[in-house]
Design an enzyme around this catalytic site. Structure first.
Site, PDB file in Angstrom:
ATOM      1  N   ARG A 150       0.821  -1.208   0.000  1.00  0.00           N
ATOM      2  CA  ARG A 150       0.000   0.000   0.000  1.00  0.00           C
ATOM      3  C   ARG A 150       0.856   1.259   0.000  1.00  0.00           C
ATOM      4  O   ARG A 150       0.548   2.240  -0.685  1.00  0.00           O
ATOM      5  CB  ARG A 150      -0.968  -0.020   1.183  1.00  0.00           C
ATOM      6  CG  ARG A 150      -2.140  -0.939   0.933  1.00  0.00           C
ATOM      7  CD  ARG A 150      -3.019  -1.174   2.148  1.00  0.00           C
ATOM      8  NE  ARG A 150      -4.176  -1.979   1.771  1.00  0.00           N
ATOM      9  CZ  ARG A 150      -5.046  -2.488   2.615  1.00  0.00           C
ATOM     10  NH1 ARG A 150      -4.887  -2.292   3.918  1.00  0.00           N
ATOM     11  NH2 ARG A 150      -6.073  -3.214   2.184  1.00  0.00           N
TER      12      ARG A 150
ATOM     13  N   TYR B  78      -6.365  -0.844  -6.847  1.00  0.00           N
ATOM     14  CA  TYR B  78      -5.811  -2.081  -6.303  1.00  0.00           C
ATOM     15  C   TYR B  78      -5.116  -1.873  -4.962  1.00  0.00           C
ATOM     16  O   TYR B  78      -4.912  -0.765  -4.514  1.00  0.00           O
ATOM     17  CB  TYR B  78      -4.921  -2.811  -7.298  1.00  0.00           C
ATOM     18  CG  TYR B  78      -3.730  -2.118  -7.927  1.00  0.00           C
ATOM     19  CD1 TYR B  78      -3.137  -0.995  -7.387  1.00  0.00           C
ATOM     20  CD2 TYR B  78      -3.185  -2.636  -9.099  1.00  0.00           C
ATOM     21  CE1 TYR B  78      -2.037  -0.408  -7.987  1.00  0.00           C
ATOM     22  CE2 TYR B  78      -2.088  -2.065  -9.706  1.00  0.00           C
ATOM     23  CZ  TYR B  78      -1.513  -0.954  -9.140  1.00  0.00           C
ATOM     24  OH  TYR B  78      -0.425  -0.382  -9.738  1.00  0.00           O
ATOM     25  N   GLU B  79      -4.786  -3.003  -4.325  1.00  0.00           N
ATOM     26  CA  GLU B  79      -4.247  -3.043  -2.957  1.00  0.00           C
ATOM     27  C   GLU B  79      -5.178  -2.379  -1.938  1.00  0.00           C
ATOM     28  O   GLU B  79      -4.748  -1.703  -1.015  1.00  0.00           O
ATOM     29  CB  GLU B  79      -2.853  -2.398  -2.897  1.00  0.00           C
ATOM     30  CG  GLU B  79      -1.804  -3.084  -3.724  1.00  0.00           C
ATOM     31  CD  GLU B  79      -1.680  -4.569  -3.421  1.00  0.00           C
ATOM     32  OE1 GLU B  79      -2.044  -4.980  -2.304  1.00  0.00           O
ATOM     33  OE2 GLU B  79      -1.221  -5.314  -4.298  1.00  0.00           O
ATOM     34  N   GLY B  80      -6.471  -2.589  -2.120  1.00  0.00           N
ATOM     35  CA  GLY B  80      -7.473  -1.981  -1.243  1.00  0.00           C
ATOM     36  C   GLY B  80      -7.912  -0.658  -1.836  1.00  0.00           C
ATOM     37  O   GLY B  80      -7.137   0.299  -1.861  1.00  0.00           O
TER      38      GLY B  80
ATOM     39  N   GLN C 208      -9.474   2.388   2.080  1.00  0.00           N
ATOM     40  CA  GLN C 208      -8.448   3.106   2.842  1.00  0.00           C
ATOM     41  C   GLN C 208      -9.097   4.158   3.751  1.00  0.00           C
ATOM     42  O   GLN C 208      -8.689   4.338   4.908  1.00  0.00           O
ATOM     43  CB  GLN C 208      -7.455   3.790   1.901  1.00  0.00           C
ATOM     44  CG  GLN C 208      -6.739   2.866   0.940  1.00  0.00           C
ATOM     45  CD  GLN C 208      -6.080   1.688   1.621  1.00  0.00           C
ATOM     46  OE1 GLN C 208      -5.338   1.848   2.588  1.00  0.00           O
ATOM     47  NE2 GLN C 208      -6.344   0.495   1.123  1.00  0.00           N
TER      48      GLN C 208
END
Length: 598
Positions: free
Chosen positions: A297, A441-443, A448
């Site tokens: 992240r 992507y990646e959350g 977040q």
């Protein structure tokens, strides 16, 4: 499409804003010194510019291709990757016991930014490998670490992260991939994973997949997920490669951007079953995977910073060359012929916005990286605890705010190019296409924001966020106490913006106690608010560091001017975000789903 490694900008942000120089000579990094930091930044930047940047456009146009032998990266990528890892750039933060260089993560993050500036699609491969290294280092058995870490750390082998399935995206607990114990300590993995970045390629001789799957009779949801290491090729006891495992890429996604980076559909166990080994404990896979994701992240946040830097550089070059109209400026009141568009006030404002936002997010991400270094290598327990809290707070801001800024800055870059920005051959459009994946992507950035509001604001009874806001106030006071007009302006605007942020934060903390839905309804505008104020605070910190020598160094004078521009043109936007945060969720549900669909 020229590219210049911004060595001084990055060095200034690392040392004067994020505080990397404070780690020089520390117990954890006894060999770290300012000259070494500069050497790493200069040499890795040079190599990124010479080796990776020329492949950015060609890689985008050619893309990765899936054939009978697997995925082939665009022309030139395999050779470039070999040169990159042989130069040692993949092993900067690694454990020296496994061949790493034992240098700070924050220095590695800066090198990763260079890759993102030069060639974001290429940079995803070493980025995911670093995440695999982190997870294996912290959770893998001694046997797995000894067998796989040395070549993962060096970059000779690469890693991939396998979470998503067709029915399980952000809701990882819905995954269905299965893991059956074989009886010898290994497991047979069966299932399909999608959106697997660099899941297959020809740049490295082996790929180490980290795969989430369910054991028989595992609990439902995330509590029943385990993490497994599944190599593309088996590794013999002597380190040589053995037979091919039952894992392969069966499709490549056609995407808006990052065309050079293969986004794979991965099939595990189509024949007898892919053999894997458990990382960590059974049904504790999410804990292991979050180690990998938290690292990723921050690095995705650096993608936002890197793509913003590249878009800014290209827009600046174009604005200096393109001539249109006559601009009356402080230094030419009677232009002779057409003026370069950089002399027009609106274009100048756009360029300054691009530059200031890029530097603001760089400050946030570098401060996050240094906090991670302190968490793991602080001189004492108090420093480690502080680093842990600050890194946890800044991670969703780094990822969410910086990637949104990357998209915005790339879009402004197209606007500066005018019609030519809409034409692919200039390359400006590629930056916007590439940047658009980073908020997803990646959350996703919405996740977040939820994480920031629901988990990070309440850490240590609210002390972590309270300390952060107090630090911003102290920075504002230091600026206001100066006899410099620019610094006084920065201090005033920062103080006002932080007061609004504090009021909004207090509202959220109260809302979380009574009606969490209201708090979550304002999470996204709150993330933008705190990112905007934090960026202003880090730029102000840089202005304070630059001011003593600004009269004799035009670069340092520019740091003060840029912070002042941000303070008067961007920081005031934070106040406008208070109402969207504190209006809660009521307005979001005023119209029923049926009415929205009508």
């Amino acid at each position: 499409m020229t590219y210049r490694p911004p060595v001084r900008d990055m060095s200034f942000a690392l040392n004067e804003i994020a505080g990397l120089k404070e780690l020089c000579g520390s117990k954890a990094f006894p060999d770290l010194e300012p000259d070494l930091i500069e050497q790493v930044l200069e040499e890795s930047g040079r190599m990124a510019g010479d080796l990776l940047a020329p492949l950015n456009w060609t890689g985008d146009q050619q893309g990765s291709q899936l054939g009978a032998e697997g995925v082939k990266a665009p022309d030139g990528f395999a050779d470039a990757y070999k040169q990159w890892f042989e130069a040692g750039w993949c092993s900067i933060p690694g454990d020296v016991n496994y061949g790493g260089q034992g240098l700070p993560l924050s220095l590695a993050v800066a090198v990763q930014e260079y890759i993102n500036q030069a060639n974001m699609a290429f940079g995803l491969c070493p980025m995911l490998s670093q995440g695999a290294v982190e997870s294996l280092t912290q959770h893998g058995s001694d046997e797995l670490r000894d067998k796989y870490l040395p070549k993962l750390l060096s970059g000779e082998w690469t890693g991939s992260m396998n979470l998503t399935e067709p029915q399980a995206g952000s809701d990882v607990g819905a995954l269905k991939a299965k893991a059956e114990p074989v009886g010898d300590g290994s497991y047979k993995i069966k299932g399909t994973k999608i959106y697997i970045t660099w899941g297959d390629h020809d740049m490295a001789e082996n790929i180490i997949h980290l795969v989430l799957a369910r054991l028989p009779d595992a609990p439902e949801g995330t509590k029943g997920v385990s993490l497994f290491l599944v190599p593309k090729f088996f590794v013999n006891d002597d380190g040589s490669l053995g037979d091919r495992n039952d894992v392969k890429c069966i499709g490549l996604e056609k995407k808006l951007g990052i065309h050079a980076s293969p986004t794979c559909v991965m099939a595990y166990g189509e024949e007898e079953g892919a053999i894997g080994w458990l990382i960590g404990e059974e049904n504790k896979g999410m804990r292991c995977m979050f180690t990998m994701m938290n690292n990723a992240r921050l690095n995705v946040g650096m993608q936002g910073v890197g793509i913003a830097e590249r878009a800014y550089q290209q827009a600046l070059d174009y604005a200096m060359e393109r001539k249109q109209g006559k601009a009356f400026t402080p230094y030419t009141d009677k232009p002779d012929g057409m003026s370069p568009i950089i002399d027009h006030p609106d274009v100048r404002r756009m360029l300054l916005t691009m530059k200031a936002m890029t530097e603001a997010t760089r400050g946030i991400c570098y401060a996050n990286a240094v906090a991670l270094d302190l968490e793991h290598n602080g001189e004492d327990e108090d420093k480690q605890k502080w680093g842990q809290g600050r890194a946890a707070l800044l991670t969703p801001i780094s990822k969410g705010f910086s990637t949104d800024v990357g998209v915005d800055v790339a879009s402004i870059g197209i606007q500066i190019h005018g019609g030519m920005g809409f034409i692919e051959e200039t390359g400006a459009a590629q930056h916007l296409r590439d940047s658009r994946i980073a908020p997803i992507y990646e959350g996703t950035n919405g996740i977040q924001a939820i994480d920031l509001v629901s988990r990070k604001l309440t850490m240590d009874g609210g002390k972590v966020i309270a300390d952060f806001l107090e630090e911003i106030d102290e920075t504002a006071k230091s600026c206001s106490a100066s006899n410099d007009e620019k610094l006084v302006t920065i201090g005033r605007e920062l103080s006002q913006a932080n007061a609004t942020l504090r009021e909004t934060t207090d509202w959220l903390l109260e809302a979380l106690k009574s009606e969490a839905t209201d708090a979550l309804g304002g999470a996204t505008p709150y993330l933008k608010m705190i990112g905007t104020v934090a960026g202003g605070a880090y730029l102000a910190k840089g202005a304070l560091a630059a001011h003593p020598k600004a009269g004799e160094d035009s670069y340092l004078a520019g740091r003060v001017e840029m912070a002042a521009f941000y303070a008067t043109n961007i920081l005031p936007q934070a106040a406008g975000l208070k109402a969207p945060v504190t209006s809660g969720a009521a307005g979001l549900y005023a119209l029923s789903t049926d009415l929205l669909a009508s």
